[in-house]
Enzyme design. Structure first.
Site, PDB file in Angstrom:
ATOM      1  N   HIS A 279       0.859  -1.177   0.000  1.00 37.40           N
ATOM      2  CA  HIS A 279       0.000   0.000   0.000  1.00 37.40           C
ATOM      3  C   HIS A 279       0.901   1.236   0.000  1.00 37.40           C
ATOM      4  O   HIS A 279       1.661   1.440   0.930  1.00 37.40           O
ATOM      5  CB  HIS A 279      -0.880  -0.034   1.247  1.00 37.40           C
ATOM      6  CG  HIS A 279      -1.773   1.146   1.385  1.00 37.40           C
ATOM      7  ND1 HIS A 279      -2.761   1.410   0.475  1.00 37.40           N
ATOM      8  CD2 HIS A 279      -1.825   2.132   2.300  1.00 37.40           C
ATOM      9  CE1 HIS A 279      -3.394   2.516   0.846  1.00 37.40           C
ATOM     10  NE2 HIS A 279      -2.842   2.975   1.941  1.00 37.40           N
ATOM     11  N   ASP A 281       0.725   5.112  -0.007  1.00 38.69           N
ATOM     12  CA  ASP A 281      -0.106   6.309   0.091  1.00 38.69           C
ATOM     13  C   ASP A 281       0.407   7.329  -0.917  1.00 38.69           C
ATOM     14  O   ASP A 281       1.597   7.663  -0.923  1.00 38.69           O
ATOM     15  CB  ASP A 281      -0.079   6.847   1.517  1.00 38.69           C
ATOM     16  CG  ASP A 281      -0.935   5.994   2.441  1.00 38.69           C
ATOM     17  OD1 ASP A 281      -2.077   5.681   2.050  1.00 38.69           O
ATOM     18  OD2 ASP A 281      -0.473   5.629   3.533  1.00 38.69           O
ATOM     19  N   ASP A 391      -7.752   0.997   2.558  1.00 36.16           N
ATOM     20  CA  ASP A 391      -7.471   1.963   3.609  1.00 36.16           C
ATOM     21  C   ASP A 391      -8.226   3.259   3.350  1.00 36.16           C
ATOM     22  O   ASP A 391      -7.676   4.199   2.811  1.00 36.16           O
ATOM     23  CB  ASP A 391      -5.951   2.214   3.629  1.00 36.16           C
ATOM     24  CG  ASP A 391      -5.537   3.188   4.707  1.00 36.16           C
ATOM     25  OD1 ASP A 391      -6.286   3.341   5.678  1.00 36.16           O
ATOM     26  OD2 ASP A 391      -4.458   3.781   4.569  1.00 36.16           O
ATOM     27  N   HIS A 569      -6.951   9.342  -0.185  1.00 39.97           N
ATOM     28  CA  HIS A 569      -7.499   9.185   1.169  1.00 39.97           C
ATOM     29  C   HIS A 569      -6.675   9.750   2.325  1.00 39.97           C
ATOM     30  O   HIS A 569      -7.070   9.588   3.483  1.00 39.97           O
ATOM     31  CB  HIS A 569      -7.889   7.724   1.430  1.00 39.97           C
ATOM     32  CG  HIS A 569      -6.733   6.762   1.481  1.00 39.97           C
ATOM     33  ND1 HIS A 569      -6.518   5.816   0.512  1.00 39.97           N
ATOM     34  CD2 HIS A 569      -5.736   6.607   2.371  1.00 39.97           C
ATOM     35  CE1 HIS A 569      -5.446   5.116   0.810  1.00 39.97           C
ATOM     36  NE2 HIS A 569      -4.947   5.578   1.935  1.00 39.97           N
TER      37      HIS A 569
HETATM   38 ZN   LIG Z   1      -3.396   4.693   3.086  1.00 43.23          ZN
END
Ligand SMILES: [Zn+2]
Length: 1050
Positions: A279, A281, A391, A569
């Site tokens: 993941h 970001d 997420d 997000h």
């Molecule tokens: Zn995240």
């Protein structure tokens, strides 16, 4: 009992010791792996056969890029490098340092594998001398550590000189140190602690991985289970057999492990589908620019693992990150495309970024999918079947739930969400994945995502080694590498009756993300509405000119990509560092500048003949209503010349604060341009709005409502004259400002906690005065001091034409862990309140009977919340806020927060926002609240015009019919109009049912069209519609909250 066939050792009664002293044996086998006190006599002593550092084996030179530049390889390698060495530190934070590495592998390494170890305690990338990114490096300690790069599998005794580069980024996986305590811009220097050549002993490493799995199984399986005892005995026997002074003892120790792993269990065991993932970001504790490098580092590493482990499968999401990679690392991107073809690299996720799902509009969510799937189709020859959102802080009920994967709901802090699909690649995690799998009654399968995440990295070699050992051994669920589609397709086929969940998947945490970084949220709202205008007007220009007008398809697509990027997000929710918001501000500026220019380009094309060329030429105002319904509005027209002003009489009022002429625009037809000639219009028909003083109080009154405002700025009375009804209960008030303590449990920018509601200060206003006194607009101004340093100045306005009472706020905000809210208490009783969400509404309780109700003490709403009882209701509208709550008959809107981490300056400084109350007859379902909230957010567009030329004009400016109109269905909203993605002359209209009922709407267009069909969000054909050529219309059926997209073609 485990007896290695090839052992020279006599193993004395290991079983007996194991039985008698479980905890001692357990500590013994754990210590055997440990890199601490016993490392000179345990397995650690044999992991490397040889190691060298420094000259003449390794020569190191460095060039440091200026400031926070992140130069390309081509640029960096041309610079002047200077000598450096292991032990030097590099910084400050966010700087970049390029190392030129020259390696001479010594003769004694001949016959052995050789690794280059580089630990700068930060992130780094290894580059080949000809500029190909080879592998990412994650320095420092912990599970994420990954500092070895394989130079050769077998060195010869005559190795030549090797040259390559390392790009070091002065930041770690999670940005820049402890973000809860320190600002992210501080100057950290990173120490280059290791630069070595080593020859790993591969057999010793294999033994290490064997033991790692077995020791953890011993500790994590139920302590009274036979398999746990077997694991402990096996591990103990291995330690007994091994002697660090004699590497020949590795083989017999490994034989014990093999015997242990080869015991398979029953085939009814739980099946885990393991998918490597990382993941990343898109921005969080680092800026977008660093993410571009993070995905390159992470994915380069994964490509290497794929070569070494042919069974390995890895999934990566977010089309935006792939697009950056394609632009900045074309070679790496091409290698990923190859691995995607062979099925090892799995592009996944369907959306442009993994967006927030609370705040973006319905159309924004549609665009996330459209842009994402287009990218995957174009570059990987297929669209994604799994929507991937591991997420995010809430899930819209409108998300296409074809396939849906998430792990975040297991973070709920009040109620455990009853369905899980997942947990994190160690034996203990596999055991947990079965144990925590709440749907196990219905499906005996679960998915395991593994790999380092958030800051990137992904799975490491050790994880894949463990996975091989755990594939099919008794005591653990069976585990196999899989494509996510395989998992979902199998569950779909084999699950007997999966539990379905009705209603929204409410995420019970991070309620502060509806409010933090307020200006960013305001930019998002404005950008969404600007895009709506840009696409509608450009589509009309193109379609009405039979393609003469050049539709700016690529420019519009780029703007949408930018809007979607900022909805990531951790960006839109307000949980990123300050740097990220400086970047997003720049991106929004670009969106506004280019978006405005594109809108003007379309209006120039459509109405250019009518638009006044100079102030003297202006004799009227051209109104352009981009909403699909008729509006009556009062608009400010600063450019109205004096000559016109004097003729306009009662239809014009000069606004006090800026001297702008306010003009009444009556019955402006939807989706059409219409001329307003202030001198031609007859006298103002409606009664003027009044403002007057009554004792200490002020009264704002029109023909519909009479509102009494106290000297402190609060609404004391709100009478609906038409219904003869007082809306404020005895002793209650509205427009009450409250300043709450806002100290969450842990996540500062993310969370508002329920206990904060117990501690607040009520803030009265002062210095209230009358400003505008009618006939069109009446207003009061009031000052509300907040704490010692913050002041809010509010204008309260009632117009002559609407029962809507508006509150316009300017504030200088300088608080610390305080939260500002405004509340209204109404004499209205209902167990539920209604909140706008994407393409629809959601109802939530106004009480806290159950823990599920209580968890919703702060909820997300878009442009409005509504509280209605039988026959009557009041809506609370806003132009950029998202945090609401309704407790019994009090509605509250959260205005500002002041968290200090991860951005210590979050929301400090000036803010502008508006909210309004809109009373209405009937329940919400019978009201016009949806359109009212739209109107409150989007003023009518107007252009200076010449009335004479308008009357001459045919075409679109003078069109008698609206471009689009909807009839027979007041509950359906025409939201988006755009050119078809296929680049043809077709255009697309998106509508939704807004109130939760059925409808049969007639959609008519004045634009050239011969045929209409229903398409999906990706604009693929769904079904044909009957086209009525004479009325140029088509009838469309809607189910509650249904989104329908219609494509018109010639
Ligand atoms: Zn995240």
């Amino acid at each position: 009992m485990f007896i290695p066939k090839s052992s020279n050792f006599v193993v004395h009664s290991a079983v007996v010791y194991g039985h008698k002293h479980r905890s001692i044996t357990n500590s013994r086998v754990n210590n055997f792996l440990d890199d601490g006190q016993w490392k000179d006599v345990n397995i650690q002593a044999v992991l490397y056969d040889l190691r060298v550092s420094g000259s003449p084996h390794i020569n190191l030179e460095v060039w440091s890029a200026p400031g926070q530049d992140r130069p390309t390889f081509e640029h960096a390698v041309k610079q002047k490098f200077r000598p450096t060495h292991q032990g030097e530190s590099f910084g400050p934070s966010w700087t970049t340092h390029w190392f030129h590495v020259t390696v001479q592998i010594p003769k004694e390494f001949a016959g052995k594998p050789v690794q280059f170890l580089f630990d700068s305690n930060s992130e780094a990338m290894i580059w080949s001398a000809d500029g190909e990114p080879l592998q990412g490096i994650t320095g420092g300690g912990g599970d994420e550590r990954h500092v070895d790069y394989l130079l050769t599998r077998k060195a010869t005794d005559n190795e030549g000189i090797r040259e390559f580069y390392v790009e070091m980024a002065a930041n770690d996986l999670f940005g820049n140190g402890d973000y809860h305590q320190h600002p992210q811009d501080r100057a950290i220097y990173y120490n280059l602690s290791t630069v070595e050549l080593v020859a790993p002993n591969l057999d010793a490493w294999a033994l290490y991985h064997d033991l790692e799995v077995i020791v953890e199984m011993a500790g994590r399986l139920p302590q009274d289970s036979a398999r746990s005892w077997q694991a402990l005995k096996a591990a103990n026997a291995m330690v007994n057999v091994f002697d660090h002074r004699n590497i020949d003892t590795i083989a017999p120790a490994r034989e014990i492990a093999e015997q242990f792993f080869s015991v398979n269990g029953a085939h009814t065991r739980h099946q885990v589908y393991a998918i490597g993932n990382c993941h990343i970001d898109t921005a969080w504790l680092w800026p977008f620019a660093e993410t571009k490098r993070k995905s390159a580092r992470s994915w380069a590493t994964q490509l290497q693992l794929m070569d070494q482990y042919p069974e390995y499968k890895f999934a990566a999401s977010q089309a935006q990150q792939f697009e950056w990679l394609k632009q900045n690392y074309p070679g790496l991107f091409a290698r990923i495309q190859d691995k995607a073809k062979s099925g090892q690299f799995i592009p996944i996720g369907a959306t442009w970024v993994e967006m927030d799902c609370n705040l973006p509009s319905g159309e924004s969510l549609a665009r996330q999918f459209l842009l994402g799937q287009q990218f995957y189709q174009e570059h990987f020859d297929e669209t994604c079947k799994v929507f991937w959102l591991p997420d995010t802080f809430g899930y819209s009920s409108q998300l296409p739930q074809i396939y849906f994967f998430t792990q975040k709901l297991s973070w709920n802090n009040i109620n455990r969400f009853p369905n899980t699909t997942f947990r994190h690649c160690r034996p203990g995690e596999l055991i947990d994945s079965e144990h925590n799998h709440k749907d196990i009654v219905y499906t005996n399968e679960s998915m395991l995502l593994y790999g380092n995440g958030d800051g990137g990295g992904g799975p490491l070699k050790a994880m894949l080694e463990r996975l091989r050992r755990m594939a099919d051994t008794d005591g653990l669920p069976r585990v196999k590498n899989a494509h996510p589609n395989e998992f979902y397709e199998h569950v779909e086929k084999t699950a007997t009756e999966l539990v379905s969940w009705k209603g929204e998947l409410y995420f019970e945490l991070h309620r502060g993300t509806y409010t933090s970084q307020s200006n960013n949220k305001r930019n998002n709202r404005q950008a969404e509405f600007l895009m709506r205008d840009v696409e509608l007007l450009n589509t009309v220009a193109k379609a009405s000119s039979f393609g003469l007008y050049d539709y700016p398809m690529e420019a519009i697509r780029k703007l949408w990509k930018q809007v979607c990027l900022n909805q990531f997000h951790d960006v839109l929710p307000g949980s990123a560092i300050g740097m990220v918001y400086r970047d997003s501000d720049k991106i929004y500026n670009e969106i506004f500048t280019i978006g405005d220019a594109l809108r003007k380009r379309a209006t120039d094309f459509l109405y250019g003949d009518v638009v006044a060329k100079a102030p003297e030429d202006m004799s009227a105002v051209l109104l352009v209503n981009t909403a699909a319904w008729m509006r009556t509005d009062i608009i400010a027209v600063p450019e109205l010349p004096l000559s016109l002003l004097s003729k306009a009489g009662a239809n014009v009022q000069i606004r006090r604060k800026d001297g702008a002429p306010l003009v009444l625009a009556t019955n402006v037809c939807g989706n059409r341009a219409q001329l307003l000639d202030p001198a031609q219009t007859t006298e103002f028909h409606s009664s003027p709005v009044k403002v007057y003083q009554e004792g200490d109080d002020f009264v704002l009154e029109n023909t519909m409502v009479k509102v009494t405002i106290g000297h402190n700025g609060r609404v004391k009375s709100f009478i609906d004259i038409r219904e003869d009804r007082e809306l404020v209960p005895e002793g209650a008030q509205g427009n009450v400002f409250e300043l709450y303590d806002d100290v969450p449990l842990y996540w500062d920018a993310w969370d508002i906690e329920i206990y904060n509601l117990e501690k607040y200060q009520s803030l009265p206003g002062t210095d209230i005065t009358m400003v505008d006194k009618g006939p069109l607009v009446a207003s009061l101004i009031v000052r509300v001091p907040i704490g010692d340093t913050s002041v809010l100045v509010q204008t309260i306005t009632l117009t002559a034409i609407s029962p809507r009472l508006e509150f316009d706020c300017h504030i200088g905000w300088h608080e610390n862990r305080k939260c500002l809210k405004v509340s209204f208490t109404w004499d209205i009783h209902s167990d539920v309140a209604t909140y706008e969400t994407q393409f629809g509404v959601v109802q939530r309780p106004t009480h806290r009977n159950t823990s599920w109700d209580m968890a919703k003490f702060e909820v997300c709403g878009h442009k409005f919340a509504d509280l209605s009882e039988y026959g009557y209701g009041v809506a609370l509208l806003n132009d950029c806020k998202y945090g609401y709550s309704t407790l019994e008959n009090t509605m509250t809107l959260t205005l500002l927060r002041s968290p200090k981490a991860p951005d210590e300056n979050c929301d400090m400084g000036p803010h502008v926002f508006r909210y309004a109350v809109f009373p209405h007859k009937g329940t919400f379902a019978e009201s016009t609240v949806v359109k009212e909230a739209y109107n409150f957010n989007v003023p009518l567009l107007h252009l200076p015009a010449n009335a004479d030329r308008f009357s001459m004009k045919g075409g679109m400016a003078g069109a008698a019919h609206p471009y689009f109109s909807l009839s027979n269905a007041p509950n359906v909203v025409l939201d988006t109009v755009k050119a078809a993605e296929d680049g043809s002359s077709s255009f697309v209209v998106r509508m939704y049912e807004a109130y939760g009922g059925h409808a049969k709407a007639l959609l008519t267009t004045a634009l050239p069209a011969m045929k209409a069909e229903i398409v999906n969000i990706l604009e693929g054909h769904v079904s044909d519609l009957e086209w009525l050529p004479h009325s140029k219309s088509t009838a469309i059926k809607f189910k509650p909250f249904e989104i329908v997209t219609v494509k018109f073609s010639i």
